[in-house]
Design an enzyme around this catalytic site. Structure first.
Site, PDB file in Angstrom:
ATOM      1  N   GLU A   5     -32.423 -36.523  -7.486  1.00 52.06           N
ATOM      2  CA  GLU A   5     -33.708 -36.339  -6.814  1.00 52.06           C
ATOM      3  C   GLU A   5     -34.396 -35.064  -7.275  1.00 52.06           C
ATOM      4  O   GLU A   5     -33.736 -34.051  -7.558  1.00 52.06           O
ATOM      5  CB  GLU A   5     -33.553 -36.288  -5.282  1.00 52.06           C
ATOM      6  CG  GLU A   5     -33.364 -37.621  -4.610  1.00 52.06           C
ATOM      7  CD  GLU A   5     -31.905 -37.968  -4.385  1.00 52.06           C
ATOM      8  OE1 GLU A   5     -31.612 -39.128  -4.056  1.00 52.06           O
ATOM      9  OE2 GLU A   5     -31.064 -37.064  -4.557  1.00 52.06           O
ATOM     10  N   THR A   6     -35.711 -35.139  -7.324  1.00 54.15           N
ATOM     11  CA  THR A   6     -36.603 -34.002  -7.551  1.00 54.15           C
ATOM     12  C   THR A   6     -37.606 -34.007  -6.411  1.00 54.15           C
ATOM     13  O   THR A   6     -38.096 -35.069  -6.016  1.00 54.15           O
ATOM     14  CB  THR A   6     -37.324 -34.125  -8.898  1.00 54.15           C
ATOM     15  OG1 THR A   6     -36.354 -34.096  -9.950  1.00 54.15           O
ATOM     16  CG2 THR A   6     -38.323 -33.016  -9.109  1.00 54.15           C
TER      17      THR A   6
END
Length: 277
Positions: free
Chosen positions: A47-48
């Site tokens: 995830e970002t």
């Protein structure tokens, strides 16, 4: 070209590079959906996230969460890592707790006496027994016999989690899935440690649609906690280990309190800098 402050935060472990990293872009209000998605694809982390001004008066900030392929309404380790980055960048909450706005709604994050952070587990959107066909498919993917499974259930708080409880930590660590057989599924395994260990359960998270194992998973641990404590399979307070087979040392704290179940752990910034779009 626009430039933004950036942090990469390790979550669920106090030792550097032994937890689950999340990339956090701060003050990202000027970025488009396309730019966010492209950057998340480029980082290639699970995830970002992007911190933005809140749109709801109760919230301290708004968070958007992207995998390399799609946007998520909520995820656990990005919530804690992004809150850590927001606080480290000088964020000051309106109240004693921090309130995050995301697509799933408002999520409360609490600071612990040990310096860690914990989020309130969101409600399950699907629970109950697995359908016989689903259970058979998952058993086959892991090469498990019926007697190898202590319990099983849907434990979906958004991503689609289903879970199997195995009899021991060693059984969980020995699991080797055939990813093609769980394509489109997200499967959690949990098994108890021997008494006296530093954790009480071992957890693993398998993502069928991407054919990978997640190092340390907040959303899965949150849903497992609701299932295990609700069914009397775990005490109201325990520590879960995750990431062992990947060379990580994740530790997730679970506490069932009068105001809900809290999922916590250590957070640590490993990279700071600026990113140009």
């Amino acid at each position: 070209m626009p430039v933004f402050d950036f942090q990469q935060v390790d979550v669920f472990c106090s030792a550097a590079f032994k937890g689950n990293p999340v990339a956090v872009v701060l003050g990202a209000d000027g970025l488009s959906d396309t730019e966010m998605a492209a950057f998340a694809n480029w980082t290639n982390l699970s995830e970002t996230t992007f911190l933005l001004r809140p749109t709801r008066p109760e919230a301290d900030y708004r968070l958007r969460i992207f995998t390399p392929q799609q946007e998520l309404p909520f995820a656990g380790h990005p919530t804690l890592g992004s809150c850590h980055a927001w606080l480290k960048a000088g964020g000051v909450p309106r109240g004693a707790d921090i309130v995050q706005e995301c697509q799933a709604g408002l999520v409360t994050v609490r600071r612990g006496a040990d310096g860690g952070l914990a989020f309130a587990a969101p409600p399950l959107v699907r629970s109950g027994p697995l359908e016989p066909g689903v259970l058979s498919r998952v058993r086959g993917a892991f090469g498990l016999a019926a007697e190898d499974i202590v319990a099983s259930a849907w434990v979906d708080n958004g991503p689609g989690w289903l879970a199997l409880m195995l009899p021991s930590r060693s059984a969980v660590l020995a699991a080797r899935p055939a990813y093609a057989a769980i394509d489109g599924m997200v499967v959690g395994l949990v098994g108890p440690w021997e008494p006296g260990g530093e954790a009480q359960f071992e957890v693993r998270a398998f993502i069928g649609r991407g054919a990978y194992e997640d190092p340390v998973t907040g959303s899965l641990n949150a849903s497992l906690a609701q299932w295990l404590t609700g069914e009397g399979l775990a005490p109201d307070r325990y520590v879960a280990a995750q990431g062992t087979t990947l060379g990580r040392a994740g530790r997730v704290t679970v506490a069932r309190e009068p105001d809900g179940i809290w999922i916590g752990g250590a957070t640590r910034t490993c990279i700071t800098g600026r990113v140009t779009f």
